[in-house]
Design an enzyme around this catalytic site. Sequence first.
Site, PDB file in Angstrom:
ATOM      1  N   LYS A 133     -10.504   0.340  13.988  1.00 27.88           N
ATOM      2  CA  LYS A 133      -9.271   0.967  14.463  1.00 27.88           C
ATOM      3  C   LYS A 133      -9.322   1.185  15.972  1.00 27.88           C
ATOM      4  O   LYS A 133      -8.308   1.075  16.661  1.00 27.88           O
ATOM      5  CB  LYS A 133      -9.042   2.288  13.744  1.00 27.88           C
ATOM      6  CG  LYS A 133      -8.707   2.132  12.255  1.00 27.88           C
ATOM      7  CD  LYS A 133      -7.309   1.583  12.062  1.00 27.88           C
ATOM      8  CE  LYS A 133      -6.891   1.558  10.606  1.00 27.88           C
ATOM      9  NZ  LYS A 133      -5.544   1.029  10.412  1.00 27.88           N
TER      10      LYS A 133
ATOM     11  N   ASN B 186      -3.967 -11.800  14.945  1.00 26.66           N
ATOM     12  CA  ASN B 186      -2.899 -12.662  14.426  1.00 26.66           C
ATOM     13  C   ASN B 186      -1.521 -12.023  14.635  1.00 26.66           C
ATOM     14  O   ASN B 186      -0.558 -12.694  15.029  1.00 26.66           O
ATOM     15  CB  ASN B 186      -3.114 -12.942  12.936  1.00 26.66           C
ATOM     16  CG  ASN B 186      -4.289 -13.871  12.696  1.00 26.66           C
ATOM     17  OD1 ASN B 186      -4.656 -14.645  13.575  1.00 26.66           O
ATOM     18  ND2 ASN B 186      -4.891 -13.799  11.513  1.00 26.66           N
TER      19      ASN B 186
ATOM     20  N   LYS C  68       3.810 -11.868  20.307  1.00 27.34           N
ATOM     21  CA  LYS C  68       3.988 -12.510  21.622  1.00 27.34           C
ATOM     22  C   LYS C  68       4.936 -13.703  21.497  1.00 27.34           C
ATOM     23  O   LYS C  68       5.871 -13.868  22.274  1.00 27.34           O
ATOM     24  CB  LYS C  68       2.602 -12.949  22.118  1.00 27.34           C
ATOM     25  CG  LYS C  68       2.579 -13.639  23.450  1.00 27.34           C
ATOM     26  CD  LYS C  68       1.124 -13.708  23.943  1.00 27.34           C
ATOM     27  CE  LYS C  68       0.968 -14.768  25.010  1.00 27.34           C
ATOM     28  NZ  LYS C  68       0.503 -16.050  24.466  1.00 27.34           N
TER      29      LYS C  68
ATOM     30  N   TYR D 237      -2.940  -6.630  25.011  1.00 24.23           N
ATOM     31  CA  TYR D 237      -1.772  -7.513  24.880  1.00 24.23           C
ATOM     32  C   TYR D 237      -0.556  -6.897  25.578  1.00 24.23           C
ATOM     33  O   TYR D 237       0.291  -7.597  26.119  1.00 24.23           O
ATOM     34  CB  TYR D 237      -1.457  -7.795  23.397  1.00 24.23           C
ATOM     35  CG  TYR D 237      -2.079  -9.077  22.909  1.00 24.23           C
ATOM     36  CD1 TYR D 237      -3.455  -9.169  22.734  1.00 24.23           C
ATOM     37  CD2 TYR D 237      -1.302 -10.202  22.640  1.00 24.23           C
ATOM     38  CE1 TYR D 237      -4.037 -10.356  22.301  1.00 24.23           C
ATOM     39  CE2 TYR D 237      -1.872 -11.384  22.204  1.00 24.23           C
ATOM     40  CZ  TYR D 237      -3.234 -11.461  22.037  1.00 24.23           C
ATOM     41  OH  TYR D 237      -3.811 -12.625  21.607  1.00 24.23           O
TER      42      TYR D 237
ATOM     43  N   TYR E 159     -14.582   1.258   9.666  1.00 30.45           N
ATOM     44  CA  TYR E 159     -13.153   1.636   9.763  1.00 30.45           C
ATOM     45  C   TYR E 159     -12.845   2.165  11.163  1.00 30.45           C
ATOM     46  O   TYR E 159     -11.921   1.702  11.820  1.00 30.45           O
ATOM     47  CB  TYR E 159     -12.860   2.694   8.709  1.00 30.45           C
ATOM     48  CG  TYR E 159     -11.430   3.131   8.610  1.00 30.45           C
ATOM     49  CD1 TYR E 159     -10.450   2.271   8.144  1.00 30.45           C
ATOM     50  CD2 TYR E 159     -11.055   4.428   8.950  1.00 30.45           C
ATOM     51  CE1 TYR E 159      -9.127   2.682   8.028  1.00 30.45           C
ATOM     52  CE2 TYR E 159      -9.736   4.856   8.830  1.00 30.45           C
ATOM     53  CZ  TYR E 159      -8.780   3.983   8.372  1.00 30.45           C
ATOM     54  OH  TYR E 159      -7.474   4.394   8.248  1.00 30.45           O
TER      55      TYR E 159
ATOM     56  N   GLY F 190       0.824  -1.212   0.000  1.00 29.41           N
ATOM     57  CA  GLY F 190       0.000   0.000   0.000  1.00 29.41           C
ATOM     58  C   GLY F 190       0.853   1.255   0.000  1.00 29.41           C
ATOM     59  O   GLY F 190       2.091   1.188  -0.024  1.00 29.41           O
ATOM     60  N   PHE F 191       0.187   2.363   0.049  1.00 30.17           N
ATOM     61  CA  PHE F 191       0.865   3.670   0.029  1.00 30.17           C
ATOM     62  C   PHE F 191       1.852   3.790   1.196  1.00 30.17           C
ATOM     63  O   PHE F 191       3.071   3.896   0.992  1.00 30.17           O
ATOM     64  CB  PHE F 191      -0.220   4.752   0.065  1.00 30.17           C
ATOM     65  CG  PHE F 191       0.245   6.133   0.391  1.00 30.17           C
ATOM     66  CD1 PHE F 191       1.356   6.688  -0.225  1.00 30.17           C
ATOM     67  CD2 PHE F 191      -0.455   6.912   1.317  1.00 30.17           C
ATOM     68  CE1 PHE F 191       1.767   7.982   0.080  1.00 30.17           C
ATOM     69  CE2 PHE F 191      -0.052   8.201   1.619  1.00 30.17           C
ATOM     70  CZ  PHE F 191       1.058   8.731   1.015  1.00 30.17           C
TER      71      PHE F 191
END
Length: 328
Positions: free
Chosen positions: A150, A100, A106, A160, A146, A11-12
């Site tokens: 996010k 994932n 981890k 996490y 979106y 991507g960009f």
Amino acid sequence: MKRVLITGAAGFLGSHLCDRFIREGMHVIAMDNLITGDLKNIEHLFANEHFEFYHQDVSKFIHIPGQLDYIMHFASPASPIDYLKIPIQTLKVGSLGIHNCLGLAKEKKARLMIASTSEVYGDPSVHPQPESYWGNVNPVGPRGVYDEAKRFQEAITMAYHTFHGVETRIVRIFNTYGPRMRLNDGRVLPAFIGQAIRGEDLTVFGDGSQTRSFCYVDDLVEGIYRLLMSDYASPVNIGNPDEITILDFAKEIIKLTGTSQKIIFKELPQDDPKQRRPDITLAKQLLQWEPKVHRSEGLRITYDYFKSLTADELNKVEHKDFDKYNRK
Ligand code: UDP
């Protein structure tokens, strides 16, 4: 040699990160499912022995052999028209995809950075937006897929970090531009430049009084790199606070391109934020970072890039679909 996994690498932003990490002397493992990314953005790296590419969807199980030092989760559709067209993939990459990546981080004891966004602030009622502002988001509006993905991504990343002790970084990216943006993804800068090059009128949505603040990609990548190398796990805004109305921006593009086309006004999309400007006090203090490239310079470079595209690329006008998807 440090090894970094970059998702959304074609991507960009992902492709510019690949370049930067290669320049830093790292081994880059690039991953992309190519839904919105384009191999053209990274094909110059394929000959490099320290670059490898996985054509893979990060929302499905990922396995990377060997050591990993850094993971940059930058995969996601990132323009309003993209997430209107592919809302489920947008939600999945911001939830299953990051899950994932976190599991991998981890396992490998790697430091992970997520690309978050000014969209976590929604249509903000605080201006400019500091990291401490919690936002004003419509979860079921067209941008909800979106914005909420996010926001979830930030939440799971922080979980996490606190629960599993994974080293994490959260960058909140504001509107960014530069070479390798997709010309036809509906975002305002490529839309205006594309229209000027093709000899079409420039389409301003609403009355053009809404504001954005545009950051040149090199400045953004510098801020991202510094944040990655810092020890700060809470979100940090990276963007350029130089704010402009969309109407004035259209006028700048007309001047830049010398087009004789005019500005026409179209309906404002639902939930389109009325104002957006990063408060970058934290980035300045923490990272000694601030943007250096003025819009006049960045736009000139970006315009030269778009002018170098082939006629086929120029005429592929996905954004005309916007009306079709912009149903209230
Ligand atoms: N916009 C516009 N004309 C276009 C495309 C976008 O006036 O052809 C407006 C859009 O309504 C928004 C701003 O430009 O107010 C920035 O839109 P973009 O899609 O680039 O990103 P956003 O910041 O809204 O996520």
